[in-house]
Design an enzyme around this catalytic site. Structure first.
Site, PDB file in Angstrom:
ATOM      1  N   ALA A 113      42.371  31.841  33.136  1.00  0.00           N
ATOM      2  CA  ALA A 113      43.422  31.182  33.469  1.00  0.00           C
ATOM      3  C   ALA A 113      43.485  30.129  34.473  1.00  0.00           C
ATOM      4  O   ALA A 113      42.167  30.042  35.218  1.00  0.00           O
ATOM      5  CB  ALA A 113      44.550  32.268  33.980  1.00  0.00           C
ATOM      6  N   LYS A 139      40.436  37.007  33.133  1.00  0.00           N
ATOM      7  CA  LYS A 139      39.667  36.517  34.384  1.00  0.00           C
ATOM      8  C   LYS A 139      40.742  35.513  34.933  1.00  0.00           C
ATOM      9  O   LYS A 139      41.113  34.176  34.314  1.00  0.00           O
ATOM     10  CB  LYS A 139      38.453  35.571  33.972  1.00  0.00           C
ATOM     11  CG  LYS A 139      37.684  34.849  35.381  1.00  0.00           C
ATOM     12  CD  LYS A 139      36.739  33.856  34.971  1.00  0.00           C
ATOM     13  CE  LYS A 139      37.412  32.543  35.598  1.00  0.00           C
ATOM     14  NZ  LYS A 139      37.835  32.647  36.818  1.00  0.00           N
ATOM     15  N   GLU A 142      39.848  32.044  40.326  1.00  0.00           N
ATOM     16  CA  GLU A 142      39.403  32.650  41.544  1.00  0.00           C
ATOM     17  C   GLU A 142      40.197  32.098  42.781  1.00  0.00           C
ATOM     18  O   GLU A 142      40.212  32.609  43.805  1.00  0.00           O
ATOM     19  CB  GLU A 142      37.934  32.268  41.647  1.00  0.00           C
ATOM     20  CG  GLU A 142      37.580  30.853  41.527  1.00  0.00           C
ATOM     21  CD  GLU A 142      37.470  30.046  40.451  1.00  0.00           C
ATOM     22  OE1 GLU A 142      38.147  30.423  39.649  1.00  0.00           O
ATOM     23  OE2 GLU A 142      36.845  28.971  40.472  1.00  0.00           O
ATOM     24  N   SER A 192      41.823  22.761  32.797  1.00  0.00           N
ATOM     25  CA  SER A 192      41.588  21.236  32.760  1.00  0.00           C
ATOM     26  C   SER A 192      40.841  20.960  31.605  1.00  0.00           C
ATOM     27  O   SER A 192      40.206  21.747  30.833  1.00  0.00           O
ATOM     28  CB  SER A 192      40.559  20.751  33.921  1.00  0.00           C
ATOM     29  OG  SER A 192      39.544  21.547  34.064  1.00  0.00           O
ATOM     30  N   CYS A 247      51.185  21.358  34.134  1.00  0.00           N
ATOM     31  CA  CYS A 247      50.743  20.919  33.012  1.00  0.00           C
ATOM     32  C   CYS A 247      51.974  20.038  32.195  1.00  0.00           C
ATOM     33  O   CYS A 247      51.695  19.371  31.454  1.00  0.00           O
ATOM     34  CB  CYS A 247      50.018  21.688  31.835  1.00  0.00           C
ATOM     35  SG  CYS A 247      51.212  22.960  31.154  1.00  0.00           S
ATOM     36  N   GLU A 346      44.985  12.270  34.713  1.00  0.00           N
ATOM     37  CA  GLU A 346      45.876  13.346  34.936  1.00  0.00           C
ATOM     38  C   GLU A 346      45.705  13.542  36.323  1.00  0.00           C
ATOM     39  O   GLU A 346      44.729  14.014  36.989  1.00  0.00           O
ATOM     40  CB  GLU A 346      45.735  14.654  34.223  1.00  0.00           C
ATOM     41  CG  GLU A 346      46.718  15.808  34.707  1.00  0.00           C
ATOM     42  CD  GLU A 346      46.592  17.046  34.124  1.00  0.00           C
ATOM     43  OE1 GLU A 346      45.120  17.466  34.081  1.00  0.00           O
ATOM     44  OE2 GLU A 346      47.178  17.672  33.677  1.00  0.00           O
TER      45      GLU A 346
HETATM   46  P1  NAD Z   1      40.117  24.583  35.819  1.00  0.00           P
HETATM   47  O1  NAD Z   1      39.887  23.842  34.418  1.00  0.00           O
HETATM   48  O2  NAD Z   1      39.482  23.888  37.050  1.00  0.00           O
HETATM   49  O3  NAD Z   1      40.176  25.852  35.903  1.00  0.00           O
HETATM   50  C1  NAD Z   1      40.720  27.026  34.817  1.00  0.00           C
HETATM   51  C2  NAD Z   1      39.580  28.005  34.693  1.00  0.00           C
HETATM   52  O4  NAD Z   1      38.385  27.680  34.306  1.00  0.00           O
HETATM   53  C3  NAD Z   1      39.570  28.858  36.079  1.00  0.00           C
HETATM   54  O5  NAD Z   1      39.405  30.140  35.744  1.00  0.00           O
HETATM   55  C4  NAD Z   1      38.214  28.409  36.630  1.00  0.00           C
HETATM   56  O6  NAD Z   1      37.534  29.598  37.194  1.00  0.00           O
HETATM   57  C5  NAD Z   1      37.427  28.237  35.487  1.00  0.00           C
HETATM   58  N1  NAD Z   1      36.398  27.068  35.477  1.00  0.00           N
HETATM   59  C6  NAD Z   1      36.452  26.252  36.341  1.00  0.00           C
HETATM   60  N2  NAD Z   1      35.456  25.049  36.539  1.00  0.00           N
HETATM   61  C7  NAD Z   1      34.585  25.731  35.519  1.00  0.00           C
HETATM   62  C8  NAD Z   1      33.406  25.355  34.924  1.00  0.00           C
HETATM   63  N3  NAD Z   1      32.681  24.369  35.210  1.00  0.00           N
HETATM   64  N4  NAD Z   1      32.862  25.982  33.974  1.00  0.00           N
HETATM   65  C9  NAD Z   1      33.445  27.064  33.454  1.00  0.00           C
HETATM   66  N5  NAD Z   1      34.681  27.523  33.902  1.00  0.00           N
HETATM   67  C10 NAD Z   1      35.254  26.826  34.888  1.00  0.00           C
HETATM   68  O7  NAD Z   1      41.850  23.989  36.087  1.00  0.00           O
HETATM   69  P2  NAD Z   1      42.756  24.322  37.168  1.00  0.00           P
HETATM   70  O8  NAD Z   1      42.404  23.527  38.141  1.00  0.00           O
HETATM   71  O9  NAD Z   1      42.637  25.683  37.678  1.00  0.00           O
HETATM   72  O10 NAD Z   1      44.164  24.132  36.719  1.00  0.00           O
HETATM   73  C11 NAD Z   1      44.790  22.686  36.223  1.00  0.00           C
HETATM   74  C12 NAD Z   1      44.703  22.376  34.899  1.00  0.00           C
HETATM   75  O11 NAD Z   1      45.093  23.040  34.182  1.00  0.00           O
HETATM   76  C13 NAD Z   1      45.310  20.796  34.717  1.00  0.00           C
HETATM   77  O12 NAD Z   1      44.508  19.946  34.129  1.00  0.00           O
HETATM   78  C14 NAD Z   1      46.490  21.189  33.921  1.00  0.00           C
HETATM   79  O13 NAD Z   1      47.020  20.260  33.213  1.00  0.00           O
HETATM   80  C15 NAD Z   1      45.828  22.435  33.147  1.00  0.00           C
HETATM   81  N6  NAD Z   1      47.074  22.982  32.475  1.00  0.00           N
HETATM   82  C16 NAD Z   1      47.305  23.122  31.339  1.00  0.00           C
HETATM   83  C17 NAD Z   1      48.127  23.840  30.698  1.00  0.00           C
HETATM   84  C18 NAD Z   1      48.524  23.975  29.106  1.00  0.00           C
HETATM   85  O14 NAD Z   1      49.248  24.819  28.864  1.00  0.00           O
HETATM   86  N7  NAD Z   1      48.453  22.899  28.388  1.00  0.00           N
HETATM   87  C19 NAD Z   1      49.267  24.954  31.524  1.00  0.00           C
HETATM   88  C20 NAD Z   1      48.663  25.040  32.852  1.00  0.00           C
HETATM   89  C21 NAD Z   1      47.551  23.968  33.361  1.00  0.00           C
END
Ligand code: NAD
Length: 462
Positions: A113, A139, A142, A192, A247, A346
């Site tokens: 998430a 998960k 963090e 993301s 999002c 974004e």
């Molecule tokens: P993120 O991608 O940084 O993190 C999401 C998850 O991925 C976290 O649990 C994190 O621990 C893990 N993660 C982070 N970096 C990683 C890596 N290099 N390798 C593997 N796992 C990794 O996203 P965020 O900053 O927590 O959330 C914001 C993003 O989520 C925005 O882009 C937003 O648009 C998107 N979002 C999309 C929706 C949708 O339904 N389309 C809904 C909510 C948020």
């Protein structure tokens, strides 16, 4: 937040795998009763959960309450899954032969998430997966794991048996444990683009079912016949709510025809918002981290240097008592071009880009050229314009005079184009498809002594 070790992670998956053997045999109505108790507990504790979200994510308390409420609503829809989980049957597809299909759970599923909906998005995942008979490895982000901790504690109180719902912590390492573990059958990700693409590729390569909901650039069109106050209030609220860290935030407004003269009204409304910490009576809360603030400020500087008109600059906003907060005030650009970085990226911050179009056709074409397709909206009093928009627009969640059209739980979250990888959507019937697989049985029960003729030909049903 501690990073789970590989042996600890393997223990969690092993617990989930063992629990699956018995959980899948629990009658669906009993699984639903457990979910019902869980929904009651979430409802009882919703204020506590909302306060936890405000504390660690920073969003305003009313916004955090919405986060918890919409998550509970999705879990509530899980209470209706008994009829959705029914299979299909057909009698007499051939002489004495009937066919029936069952939806079977997959086994151990996992969810990853993001930080921006600490309650709602985990609740999209483990409540519906487990009501289908799977066990779960969750998960949380963090950055906001306290809310998930509390929600998972409540699963114990609700009576979920040990091993059915498991919480694991950490960042990339934990994600890789999930993607590579052979006993995990399906992975749900929200976050993301770069991470979602990676997860989809690595998880799929390892033979897992993967759904990956990713980033967005959501546009609203304002038509000259729109109800001005209604439309502007909706757009400005959806642009700056949660500091744009949704999002489904509206980050681009396309002003059609004479509505280009409404930009000063947008700026006045944005300026009226109070920026400050989420636990106080404010409208625009801090960004999630120092890095997020620096990134948003850098993009604002880039937008100005590339030639977009910075008509409201939220950089350097002063919040008394919080000199080191991650605050960026509402920011508005006018005359944004599709080539500008503030349009292409974004931003995930409180930044609204205003663009102009002479006609609805031009506005629709502009939106359709954008690679993302999460959400979009039109504000108009014309049924014909609304219908043209809903029919021609290439985005998966469409609002007509509604700014953030996140579908109700009996529908699914149907972002499209670059906003999703995988073809099965979150919640609603999409969840049912994602969390189960078909087993189809062809059965012959004859009440006559006739035997099959000895033959090696491929059987046909006649
Ligand atoms: P993120 O991608 O940084 O993190 C999401 C998850 O991925 C976290 O649990 C994190 O621990 C893990 N993660 C982070 N970096 C990683 C890596 N290099 N390798 C593997 N796992 C990794 O996203 P965020 O900053 O927590 O959330 C914001 C993003 O989520 C925005 O882009 C937003 O648009 C998107 N979002 C999309 C929706 C949708 O339904 N389309 C809904 C909510 C948020």
């Amino acid at each position: 937040m501690p990073q789970i070790t590989k042996p600890e992670f393997d223990q969690a998956v092993s617990a989930a795998k063992t629990a699956f053997k018995t959980w899948r045999e629990v009658p669906v109505m009993s699984r639903i009763r457990t979910l019902q108790k869980y929904v009651s507990l979430l409802t009882k504790h919703q204020e506590e959960l909302a306060r936890l979200i405000t504390l660690e994510n920073g969003k305003t308390l009313p916004d955090a309450r919405g986060d918890v409420f919409r998550g509970i609503e999705v879990a509530e829809h899980g209470l209706a899954f008994s009829s959705l989980l029914q299979g299909e049957t057909m009698e007499t597809v051939a002489k004495d032969i009937d066919v029936y299909s069952y939806r079977h759970p997959l086994g151990v599923c996992a969810g990853i998430a993001p930080f921006n909906f600490p309650a709602m998005i985990p609740l999209w995942m483990y409540t519906l997966s487990t009501v289908c008979g799977n066990t779960y490895i969750m998960k949380a982000s963090e950055k906001v794991a306290g809310c998930a901790n509390r929600m998972i504690e409540l699963t114990k109180e609700a009576g979920y048996p040990d091993g059915v719902i498991n919480l694991v912590h950490g960042g990339k390492d934990t994600v890789d444990f999930i993607l590579d573990h052979p006993d995990i059958k399906a992975v749900s990700f929200v976050g993301s683009n770069a991470v979602g693409t990676y997860i989809h590729q690595r998880g799929s390569h390892n033979g897992k079912r993967v759904q990956s909901n990713m980033g967005a650039k959501n546009h609203a069109i304002i038509m000259p016949d729109a109800e001005k106050e209604d439309a502007l209030n909706a757009v400005v609220g959806a642009a700056f709510g949660a500091s744009g860290q949704r999002c489904m935030a509206l980050s681009v407004v396309v002003l059609v025809g004479d509505t280009k003269s409404w930009v000063p009204d947008i700026v006045a409304k944005a300026r009226s918002f109070k920026t400050g910490p989420g636990h106080e009576a404010v409208d625009v809360s801090p960004l999630i981290s120092v890095e997020a603030k620096q990134r948003v400020e850098k993009l604002i500087a880039q937008g100005a240097s590339e030639g977009a008109s910075l008509v409201l600059d939220g950089r350097g906003v002063k919040v008394p008592g919080y000199p080191n907060g991650n605050f960026v005030g509402p920011t508005v650009f006018d005359n944004v071009q599709a080539s500008h970085a503030v349009y292409q990226e974004e931003i995930f911050g409180p930044v609204l880009c205003c663009m102009h179009a002479d006609t609805i056709q031009e506005a629709i074409e502009l939106i359709n050229r954008n690679p993302w397709g999460n959400g979009t909206a039109i504000f108009t009093r014309s049924g014909a314009a609304a219908r043209k928009f809903q029919h021609e627009i290439e985005a998966g969640q469409v609002g007509i005079n509604v700014p953030i059209p996140v579908p109700s739980p009996m529908f699914s979250f149907t972002g499209n184009k670059g906003s999703i990888r995988g073809d099965l959507n979150f919640y609603g019937k999409g969840a049912l498809h994602f969390f189960t697989e078909w087993k189809t049985i062809t059965a012959r029960w004859k009440d006559n002594p006739e035997a099959y003729k000895l033959s090696t030909a491929f059987p046909t049903m006649k």
